[in-house]
Design a protein around this motif. Structure first.
Motif, short mmCIF file in Angstrom:
data_model
loop_
_atom_site.label_atom_id
_atom_site.label_comp_id
_atom_site.label_asym_id
_atom_site.label_seq_id
_atom_site.Cartn_x
_atom_site.Cartn_y
_atom_site.Cartn_z
N ASN A 67 0.06 -5.72 -7.28
CA ASN A 67 0.97 -4.58 -7.44
C ASN A 67 0.89 -4.03 -8.86
O ASN A 67 0.61 -4.77 -9.81
N VAL A 68 1.13 -2.74 -9.00
CA VAL A 68 1.03 -2.07 -10.30
C VAL A 68 2.40 -1.51 -10.68
O VAL A 68 2.96 -0.68 -9.94
N ILE A 69 2.93 -1.95 -11.81
CA ILE A 69 4.21 -1.46 -12.32
C ILE A 69 3.92 -0.78 -13.65
O ILE A 69 3.60 -1.44 -14.64
N ILE A 111 14.70 -2.27 -8.51
CA ILE A 111 13.61 -2.27 -7.54
C ILE A 111 13.15 -3.70 -7.37
O ILE A 111 12.86 -4.39 -8.35
N VAL A 112 13.08 -4.17 -6.13
CA VAL A 112 12.67 -5.55 -5.84
C VAL A 112 11.49 -5.53 -4.88
O VAL A 112 11.55 -4.88 -3.83
N LEU A 113 10.44 -6.26 -5.25
CA LEU A 113 9.29 -6.46 -4.36
C LEU A 113 9.27 -7.92 -3.94
O LEU A 113 9.28 -8.82 -4.79
N THR A 114 9.28 -8.18 -2.64
CA THR A 114 9.16 -9.54 -2.13
C THR A 114 8.05 -9.58 -1.08
O THR A 114 8.13 -8.91 -0.07
N ASP A 174 -0.45 -4.38 -3.28
CA ASP A 174 -1.05 -3.05 -3.50
C ASP A 174 -0.01 -1.93 -3.55
O ASP A 174 -0.28 -0.81 -3.11
N THR A 175 1.15 -2.22 -4.11
CA THR A 175 2.19 -1.22 -4.24
C THR A 175 2.24 -0.71 -5.68
O THR A 175 2.16 -1.50 -6.62
N ALA A 184 0.84 -1.21 0.00
CA ALA A 184 0.00 0.00 0.00
C ALA A 184 0.87 1.25 0.00
O ALA A 184 0.64 2.20 0.75
N MET A 185 1.89 1.25 -0.85
CA MET A 185 2.84 2.36 -0.90
C MET A 185 3.11 2.73 -2.35
O MET A 185 2.70 2.03 -3.28
N THR A 186 3.84 3.82 -2.53
CA THR A 186 4.20 4.29 -3.87
C THR A 186 5.71 4.43 -3.98
O THR A 186 6.35 5.06 -3.13
N ILE A 187 6.26 3.85 -5.04
CA ILE A 187 7.67 3.99 -5.38
C ILE A 187 7.70 4.75 -6.71
O ILE A 187 7.35 4.18 -7.75
#
Length: 353
Positions: free
Chosen positions: A313-315, A271-274, A278-279, A242-245
């Motif tokens: 997640n949305v990229i 950038i790595v998501l583990t 909802d990011t 639930a954050m924004t990069i």
């Protein structure tokens, strides 16, 4: 002397006698100036909430513990340097733990509104700045370098602002935001923490956000680390996310770092998501991050070390080029993750560019 002059002098005499003509308390009364050879800690101990401790240019060999709210610690940037002091049996808890500056609340009472600005923390065994149980901590224009764990770190805290800092050559993350470091647990809501406009170089990871929610990582420059930005979660709910990069420049993070019990070797990770959900990862420029680790690549989705998956997640709208082994890599089996509008050349699996 005229009657008007005599009358004026009489008025002045009366005012002086009654004290009404005394100067109002100056803003300087709330400032504590520390000079080389003096103790920053003693100034902090003497200060009241709302006071400012001004640290003059020079080198100070000590650790500083802050446990009262609304204090400002302000130095002269690279000219105000705090380094470890000699070991003393009577040292405060911050020094005993091997940290430079500590802002420490308790489970019953957070320490609120502390501001740390324009100073350098170098060579501490653990962390340059360590904060726990705080609210609205602000760290700006700080240089945190060559510390044994994290440059600037915070846990169990809300609404922190970390802006315009330099974190370089720290053994772990340059900036580290977490729920808690001493036990497992679900992600906490940071209530809008901000990591913005920082320069992060030569660390193991530039920015790590671990088991936290509701924050932004924006407009940072990350280069020369083993990895750029890591969003880390696990199976415990609520999940991290639930954050924004967004709008970060992440390039050539190709330093080699050995693996550990939590993560494999790190090299060439943008950038790595583990284990995140909802990011939104958007409008970043991620280039020339190259390595052969399972975590290598421009923007990578990877299951957490305990097997938690990335979901929803949305990229989107990122420029992701010349990264190896792929610009975009979904090495996960989580559902609901979307990739759209990205400028890239190679993806895993194929077809996302």
């Amino acid at each position: 002397m005229t009657k008007r002059q005599i009358k004026s002098l009489a008025c002045i005499a009366v005012v002086a006698a009654t004290g009404l003509g005394a100067a109002a308390p100056s803003a300087a009364d709330s400032r504590h100036v520390v000079r080389p050879g003096e103790s920053i800690q003693e100034a902090v101990n003497a200060a009241k909430p709302g006071d400012t401790i001004v640290i003059s240019p020079g080198t100070y060999r000590e650790s500083v513990l802050i446990t009262k709210p609304n204090l400002t610690l302000r130095g002269a940037g690279a000219r105000t340097v705090i380094v470890p002091g000699a070991a003393k049996r009577s040292a405060n808890a911050c020094a005993q733990a091997g940290n430079g500056i500590c802002v420490m609340g308790t489970e019953k009472a957070t320490v609120d509104g502390v501001r740390i600005r324009a100073l350098t923390l170098s060579g501490f065994k653990k962390n340059g700045i360590w904060a726990t149980r705080t609210d609205r901590l602000t760290v700006r224009k700080v240089i945190a370098e060559k510390n044994g764990v994290w440059g600037i770190a915070q846990e169990r805290s809300t609404r922190g602002v970390f802006r315009g800092n330099i974190a370089r050559d720290n053994a772990e993350s340059g900036i580290f935001i977490a729920n808690t470091i001493d036990r497992e647990g679900g992600a906490i809501d940071t209530e809008g923490a901000v990591v913005r406009d920082n320069r992060l170089t030569g660390n193991r990871i530039g920015v790590t956000v671990r088991r936290v929610r509701n924050l932004s990582v924006a407009r940072n420059t990350l280069t020369g680390n083993c990895g750029g930005v890591f969003v880390v979660g696990d199976e415990t709910k609520p999940w991290a996310g639930a954050m924004t990069i967004r709008n970060n420049l992440i390039h050539k993070n190709n330093k080699f770092c050995p693996g550990n019990t939590r993560l494999p070797v790190i090299q060439g990770s943008g950038i790595v998501l583990t284990g995140a959900e909802d990011t939104v990862v958007r409008s970043n420029v991620v280039t020339d991050n190259v390595g052969s680790s399972p975590l290598s690549g421009g923007i990578v989705l990877f299951k957490s070390f305990v097997g938690a998956l990335n979901t929803n997640n949305v990229i989107r709208d990122n420029v992701v080029l010349r990264n190896g082994s792929a610009d975009l890599a979904n090495r996960d089996t989580g559902t609901g993750n979307t990739f759209s509008g990205n400028m890239c050349q190679a993806s895993e699996p194929a077809g996302m560019c």
